[in-house]
Design a protein around this motif. Structure first.
Motif, short mmCIF file in Angstrom:
data_model
loop_
_atom_site.label_atom_id
_atom_site.label_comp_id
_atom_site.label_asym_id
_atom_site.label_seq_id
_atom_site.Cartn_x
_atom_site.Cartn_y
_atom_site.Cartn_z
N ARG A 190 -8.39 4.95 -14.93
CA ARG A 190 -7.99 5.01 -13.46
C ARG A 190 -7.03 3.69 -13.16
NH1 ARG A 190 -13.49 6.65 -10.48
NH2 ARG A 190 -13.41 9.17 -11.23
N ARG A 191 -7.13 2.78 -13.80
CA ARG A 191 -6.14 1.72 -13.50
C ARG A 191 -4.54 1.97 -13.98
NH1 ARG A 191 -9.93 -2.20 -17.29
NH2 ARG A 191 -11.78 -2.34 -15.89
N LEU A 192 -4.46 2.69 -14.95
CA LEU A 192 -3.48 3.16 -15.59
C LEU A 192 -2.82 4.16 -14.60
CD1 LEU A 192 -4.03 3.62 -19.34
CD2 LEU A 192 -2.70 1.89 -18.20
N ARG A 193 -3.62 5.05 -14.04
CA ARG A 193 -3.26 6.03 -13.05
C ARG A 193 -2.57 5.16 -11.70
NH1 ARG A 193 -7.76 9.18 -15.23
NH2 ARG A 193 -6.64 10.82 -16.33
N ALA A 194 -3.42 4.01 -11.38
CA ALA A 194 -3.08 3.64 -9.96
C ALA A 194 -1.92 2.55 -10.21
CB ALA A 194 -4.34 3.08 -9.35
N MET A 195 -1.27 2.36 -11.30
CA MET A 195 -0.44 1.30 -11.45
C MET A 195 0.89 1.64 -10.53
SD MET A 195 0.00 0.33 -15.54
CE MET A 195 1.84 0.06 -15.19
N GLY A 196 1.39 2.58 -10.40
CA GLY A 196 2.40 3.04 -9.65
C GLY A 196 2.31 2.67 -8.11
N TRP A 197 1.21 3.26 -7.61
CA TRP A 197 0.74 3.04 -6.20
C TRP A 197 0.48 1.45 -5.94
CZ3 TRP A 197 1.82 6.85 -2.98
CH2 TRP A 197 1.75 8.20 -3.43
N MET A 198 -0.07 0.79 -6.73
CA MET A 198 -0.28 -0.64 -6.68
C MET A 198 0.82 -1.59 -6.72
SD MET A 198 -3.88 -1.41 -6.35
CE MET A 198 -3.95 -2.82 -7.05
N ALA A 199 1.81 -1.11 -7.74
CA ALA A 199 3.02 -1.73 -7.71
C ALA A 199 3.80 -1.55 -6.33
CB ALA A 199 3.84 -1.00 -8.83
N MET A 200 3.89 -0.33 -5.85
CA MET A 200 4.49 -0.31 -4.56
C MET A 200 3.72 -1.10 -3.31
SD MET A 200 5.56 3.95 -4.13
CE MET A 200 4.08 4.56 -5.16
N LEU A 201 2.59 -1.23 -3.48
CA LEU A 201 1.84 -1.94 -2.30
C LEU A 201 2.24 -3.55 -2.49
CD1 LEU A 201 -0.62 -2.24 -0.18
CD2 LEU A 201 -2.15 -2.51 -2.04
N SER A 202 2.52 -3.79 -3.82
CA SER A 202 2.84 -5.37 -3.79
C SER A 202 4.02 -5.69 -3.21
CB SER A 202 3.15 -5.58 -5.55
OG SER A 202 4.50 -5.02 -5.96
N CYS A 203 4.97 -4.59 -3.09
CA CYS A 203 6.26 -4.94 -2.05
C CYS A 203 6.20 -4.66 -0.70
CB CYS A 203 7.23 -4.44 -2.79
SG CYS A 203 7.59 -5.03 -4.59
N ALA A 204 5.60 -3.24 -0.25
CA ALA A 204 5.84 -2.54 0.80
C ALA A 204 5.41 -3.55 2.36
CB ALA A 204 5.03 -1.30 0.97
N PRO A 205 4.45 -4.50 2.01
CA PRO A 205 3.88 -5.19 3.28
C PRO A 205 4.98 -6.11 3.80
CG PRO A 205 2.08 -5.12 1.83
CD PRO A 205 3.23 -4.40 1.04
N LEU A 206 5.73 -6.76 2.84
CA LEU A 206 6.70 -7.48 3.02
C LEU A 206 7.88 -7.26 4.06
CD1 LEU A 206 7.29 -9.19 -0.55
CD2 LEU A 206 5.93 -9.80 1.27
N ILE A 207 8.06 -6.09 3.99
CA ILE A 207 9.13 -5.30 5.09
C ILE A 207 8.73 -5.68 6.39
CG2 ILE A 207 9.82 -3.14 5.56
CD1 ILE A 207 9.33 -1.89 3.12
N GLY A 208 7.29 -5.71 6.85
CA GLY A 208 7.06 -6.04 8.11
C GLY A 208 7.62 -7.58 8.49
N CYS A 209 7.88 -8.42 7.66
CA CYS A 209 8.29 -9.50 8.12
C CYS A 209 9.71 -9.55 8.86
CB CYS A 209 8.62 -10.66 6.84
SG CYS A 209 7.14 -11.19 6.30
N VAL A 210 10.37 -8.32 9.00
CA VAL A 210 11.55 -8.07 9.53
C VAL A 210 11.24 -8.26 11.13
CG1 VAL A 210 11.43 -5.64 9.87
CG2 VAL A 210 13.68 -6.92 9.56
N MET A 211 10.17 -8.14 11.61
CA MET A 211 9.76 -8.13 12.94
C MET A 211 9.54 -9.66 13.63
SD MET A 211 10.12 -4.97 13.73
CE MET A 211 9.41 -5.02 15.31
N ARG A 212 9.83 -10.75 12.47
CA ARG A 212 9.45 -12.18 12.93
C ARG A 212 8.10 -12.10 13.30
NH1 ARG A 212 14.38 -14.73 12.47
NH2 ARG A 212 16.29 -13.31 12.48
#
Length: 430
Positions: A303-325
């Motif tokens: 299951r770790r191997l299956r979740a790799m792609g989703w976890m990789a996206m999670l590692s970057c997606a939250p940073l987009i929220g910083c655009v709102m200062r």
């Protein structure tokens, strides 16, 4: 014969490939404890040194670009010599390589702690210290699968990852206060002491092993070894995918490189800027500790191997929220969430070990680590230049958006290689 291999606990029964090792199993192995404690000590000193350098440069220049450039200097040396020096871990005894690297780095950092040292020389010493991390890291990464087998390797990697991130969290959060108390140069001297302690722990805690057997029984030149390692890593579709997942961190590590100017947007008080910098630098390591614990203890190997792609996206997606200062509390939450996603590296690392021959792990790990550090350094340098023009918040958001796009593409491509590696895991008997 298998029962006497390093890392195998006596009296244990064969188990299902989906069974999960416990932390107590790996901590019971003395050689793992030596690697673990030595790494934590030297890493704690490194965090103090990084905070000291970042604050020193920003105080002198007030320039986000200059601050990011010096921080990036701790990542860029592998571009020059990392791929060549990593091959030393497959040519000489790996224990010896690690001890020598620790001693030399202690001497170099001791020179950095001299207050009268010119700034350009200081930067050159930083370059050399980081350059030596390539053979050390390659040797340690190649030795760990010999000490820990099967899912114990994943548990040990997770434990190392969590404690390393916890040490970074402590080093960044408390390091700013320590540096403010003892000064930047004493902080560098303390870093030198941690390398000496690490060398002593490795010398006592690791047993002597012969150098790895060379390919075809003959040692080739370092350049030929490097080319062969590159063919191995990039000539295999599975390994290429895993390497790209590892290098994705070039996007989500960028905020650390501009943490000081980011903190300056949240406060104008110099002391508050120092404390906020420590909190920002500690945020992602905090998330990684949480993610690594959950990923290694509650998710099965496949299951770790299956979740790799989703976890990789999670590692970057939250940073987009910083655009709102957003305010500091929200920024810390976003960065912690990104750190949780970064735990996907555990699965990528374990899969990489399964696909690389034991006598070539040093070179393979060294190439990956060198590219990983180079990607981080280049990302931080570009981020610093962009922050000079756009400001830190939009640059962090752009890094998150770019990383999310790449991660989504990798997640789609990963499905082609994932089934093959999952089959390996299911048929493995530990």
């Amino acid at each position: 014969m298998a029962a006497t291999r390093p890392g195998r606990l006596p009296g244990r029964h064969r188990r299902s490939p989906e069974s999960q090792a416990t932390y107590s199993e790996v901590i019971a192995i003395g050689e793992f404890r030596a690697l673990w404690v030595g790494q934590c000590l030297s890493l704690l000193g490194d965090q103090l040194a990084q905070v000291a350098l970042a604050l020193l440069v920003f105080e002198r220049t007030r320039s986000p670009l200059a601050t990011a450039a010096v921080y990036a200097l701790t990542y860029l040396p592998p571009i020059v010599g990392g791929p060549l020096l990593a091959g030393l871990a497959d040519r000489y005894a790996r224990r010896q390589v690690m001890i020598v690297c620790d001693i030399v780095r202690a001497l170099l950092i001791g020179l950095m702690a001299i207050p009268s040292m010119p700034f350009p020389v200081l930067c050159a010493l930083v370059f050399c210290v980081v350059l030596l991390s390539s053979p050390f890291t390659a040797a340690r990464a190649a030795l760990l699968p010999e000490i820990l087998e099967g899912d114990r390797y994943v548990a040990g990697s997770a434990l190392q990852n969590m404690t390393n991130q916890a040490v970074q969290m402590l080093g960044f959060a408390a390091g700013a206060g320590v540096i403010a108390t003892i000064g930047a140069y004493r902080g560098l001297a303390l870093d030198a002491v941690t390398f000496v302690a690490s060398a002593l722990i490795l010398a006592v805690g690791l047993r002597r092993r012969p150098p790895p057997d060379p390919e075809d029984g003959v040692h080739t030149s370092i350049w030929a070894t490097t080319k062969a390692g590159a063919r191995l890593v990039f000539g295999d579709r599975r390994l290429r995918m895993l390497v790209l997942f590892a290098w994705l961190c070039g996007f989500y590590v960028l905020p650390e490189g501009i943490a000081v100017p980011y903190a300056a947007t949240l406060s104008h008080d110099p002391r508050e800027i120092t404390l906020i910098t420590g909190l920002l630098m500690a945020a992602m390591p905090t998330g990684t500790v949480l993610g690594a614990f959950a990923f290694s203890r509650f998710v099965t190997p496949t299951r770790r191997l299956r979740a790799m792609g989703w976890m990789a996206m999670l590692s970057c997606a939250p940073l987009i929220g910083c655009v709102m200062r957003p305010p500091l509390a929200v920024v810390l939450g976003l960065w912690i969430l990104a750190g949780i996603g970064g735990a996907y590296q555990l699965a990528a690392n374990a899969a990489f070990v399964q696909c690389v021959p034991a006598n070539r792990r040093g070179q393979a790990f060294g190439l990956v680590q060198s590219g990983l550090l180079a990607a981080q350094g280049i990302g931080i340098l570009i981020g610093g230049a962009a922050a000079q023009v756009l400001g830190p918040e939009p640059v962090v958001a752009l890094a998150g958006a770019g990383g999310l796009s790449v991660a989504a593409l990798l997640a789609m491509l990963w499905t082609e290689s994932r089934a093959e590696i999952i089959t390996r895991v299911r048929t493995q008997v530990t």
